[in-house]
Design an enzyme around this catalytic site. Sequence first.
Site, PDB file in Angstrom:
ATOM      1  CG  ASN A   1      -0.766  21.954  -2.179  1.00  0.00           C
ATOM      2  OD1 ASN A   1       0.352  21.501  -2.400  1.00  0.00           O
ATOM      3  ND2 ASN A   1      -1.796  21.194  -1.903  1.00  0.00           N
TER       4      ASN A   1
ATOM      5  CG  ASP B   1      -1.165   8.884   3.851  1.00  0.00           C
ATOM      6  OD1 ASP B   1      -0.401   8.151   3.186  1.00  0.00           O
ATOM      7  OD2 ASP B   1      -2.395   8.692   3.925  1.00  0.00           O
ATOM      8  CG  LEU B   2       4.379  11.356   1.370  1.00  0.00           C
ATOM      9  CD1 LEU B   2       5.862  11.232   1.057  1.00  0.00           C
ATOM     10  CD2 LEU B   2       3.935  12.810   1.323  1.00  0.00           C
TER      11      LEU B   2
ATOM     12  CD  GLU C   1      12.942  -9.367  17.652  1.00  0.00           C
ATOM     13  OE1 GLU C   1      13.137 -10.542  17.978  1.00  0.00           O
ATOM     14  OE2 GLU C   1      11.838  -8.825  17.582  1.00  0.00           O
TER      15      GLU C   1
ATOM     16  CG  ASP D   1      -7.351   7.952 -24.764  1.00  0.00           C
ATOM     17  OD1 ASP D   1      -7.963   8.552 -25.666  1.00  0.00           O
ATOM     18  OD2 ASP D   1      -6.291   7.341 -24.966  1.00  0.00           O
TER      19      ASP D   1
ATOM     20  CE1 TYR E   1      -2.785   4.054 -31.526  1.00  0.00           C
ATOM     21  CE2 TYR E   1      -2.012   2.695 -29.731  1.00  0.00           C
ATOM     22  CZ  TYR E   1      -1.769   3.382 -30.884  1.00  0.00           C
ATOM     23  OH  TYR E   1      -0.515   3.394 -31.386  1.00  0.00           O
TER      24      TYR E   1
END
Length: 699
Positions: free
Chosen positions: A602, A610-611, A532, A362, A450
């Site tokens: 890759n 960083d994901l 803590e 779409d 739709y």
Amino acid sequence: MRMPVAYMVGMLCLFVQAIQGTLPPLSQKAASIFSDLSPAELRAVRTFLMSRPELGLQPSKGGSLAKNSLFLIEMLPPKKSQALCYLNTGTEPPRRRARAVVFFGTGAKPNITEYIVGPLPVPRFYRPSGQPVAFITRPMTQLEYKLVFNKLTELLAPLNQFLKDVSGFGLRDCQDRCLTFTDIAPRGLASGERRTWIILQRAIEGFFLHPVGLEVLINHGELDPARWSIETVWYNGQYFGTPQELAQQYAQGKVPIVQLVSHPDQTLFSSFVPRGEFNTGPPTNVHGAKVCEPQGHRYSVHGNLVEYSGWSLAFRLRTSTGLQLFDVRFNGERIAYEVSVQEAIAFYGGNSPATMQTKYIDVGWGMGSVTHELAPGIDCPETATFMDVYHHYDADAPVRYPNAICIFELPTGVPLRRHFDSNFQGGSTFYAGLEGHALVIRTTSTVYNYDYIWDFLLFPNGVLETKVHATGYVHTSFYTPEGIPYGTRLHTHLLGNIHTHLVHYKIDLDVSRQAPVCPYRGVLPEIHHWREGIGIFRHRCFIWTGGAGSPRPHLELEAGHPLGRYHLAVTQQHENEGVSSSLYIQNDPWHPSMSFENFLRNDESIDKQDLVAWVTVGFLHIPHSEDIPNTATPGNVVGFLLRPFNFFDEDPSVASRRTVIVRPKESGHGVQIQRWTPESPGHCVTKVPFSYNGTYSPI
Ligand SMILES: *[C@@H]1O[C@H](CO)[C@@H](O)[C@H](O)[C@H]1NC(C)=O
Ligand SMILES: *[C@@H]1O[C@H](CO)[C@@H](O)[C@H](O)[C@H]1NC(C)=O
Ligand SMILES: [Cu+2]
């Protein structure tokens, strides 16, 4: 790296350092680096590009396909590194830039080139971004539709009498008895083709449910419509080489026809107009339950900045794809850099050539641009905040879509938390509860038949939910007995074709206490958060749950959109892997201009990086008679949740003053009600103040 997830619950954690420094608050000014282009900015980009003689741009409307035209202008988000640098330290904001898509229809080798245009508000430069893509992959334009319709009218002239006989409707001189059409995609069977199957329908209310039984394959690959042709014709289960062939065989009485009832009044089944009666229950011609805000909004919207019960975020409605949230924070702490809609696909089965080939992708149909007006009281509560949006998509000026986004607080109808603390002697030692509320950010996309309803929900306990509801008309074909294995006969001449809906989301979690340092390094060190005083180590996480019921069908054309393969895929964040789909995949899924699969191929490590998580949700839709007149939202909803997991010290909704606690008085007579909101919610709900008893006894 590739990470197919076999479980309904995945877990994604970024282990980060608890650093003393806090982020500057997300201000309206800071949020505005993510805001969509204003009409003035859209116009400035347009004027700038239109006046470049070397581009030779002509208006989108009118003329021929063999021209250069400006198809799309939208905000180009800043690079994450630059945006974070600004958001974390309040230094110079990144320069505002636009993405512009130009169709080069002239020249020996027409192509589509994307440009970066900036800086805004007064552009001074433009430069190509990425490789040009083949012109044949371009999305359809209003102009091409008009030319296709004119060509169909011309090429189907031999069938005028036939169409009148079978349907009572025609393509020309037809007044209120006209035919219209639905085109499907992909447009062919191999890269480089633009051969589209067209379903002829009667142009009456709900025309998607009124195929006349004729489907034709038009080859419109050439830029000159004079060279277009109809290559195959299908009528009621039979194939013919040309319209002439069908006309001749029909004239010779060799084609069994299915004559449709001629009057539209007989076809009311596709209409919203009420009919019939409920057998029980009070009359429905009165208003139902409503959302009310007795003390006004409990959220704020300033520009594209939203704040609500601990949450703050920036949002935009990206013309090419849809809603995007940026810099999503809870109590000032960043949870996600981005959560956004990427793509929605619907793959069909069928016996008619059009439906067996339908694989709608779409974004290629302007999914983010078809965000039409929302009706108060139906699409969103009357109390909602409605916002206009502006798109420049296949247009010659910015187009305003009034009230296209709504934001509202919704009583969820279920307490966020509650407990009845029984004394097991006919009473309670206390009762306590917190009303359930969520803030909803909503828009819709009407992609031809739709309607998708896109929601992001924010709960006061730090949970973020995404939902997409499907409604509107189903994509159908003309009923023939051979079609039965591929769907449900919905009406005398109507088959609702089986299909799968899959929706792709991007979640760029940044579950960290970002150090206010620049430049942002992208790599988050693993560290255990020390709570803590209690002395436990823990990993601060957000977990992703959802996708229940998502099918993982084996899909052909996977090169173009392998999102059906993975419930969850996790990749390293890369500036050049910002989106998982493109405008051009629909019309060339065989050699896609970009492929999400390459993000995974890759084989990069996802350890301490960083994901970005890419989530697919979806459902199988076997149309059924209750899809007449429309697919209804109950049951046709999918989504996922982002939930804190050892992220907060306790449920952060304890900060909500909407809690009510009831304790029996020490005297043993009556109760003491502890609350932080006014006793009665006010007249718009009920005049009776809150009361609670807490005793139970046999009667
Ligand atoms: C794309 O088309 C434009 C205009 O004809 C041309 O200047 C440009 O070189 C083309 N790009 C490619 C890669 O063919
Ligand atoms: C609670 O209900 C019981 C039983 O109906 C009644 O006897 C009692 O007076 C009620 N208490 C209050 C505080 O309304
Ligand atoms: Cu469906």
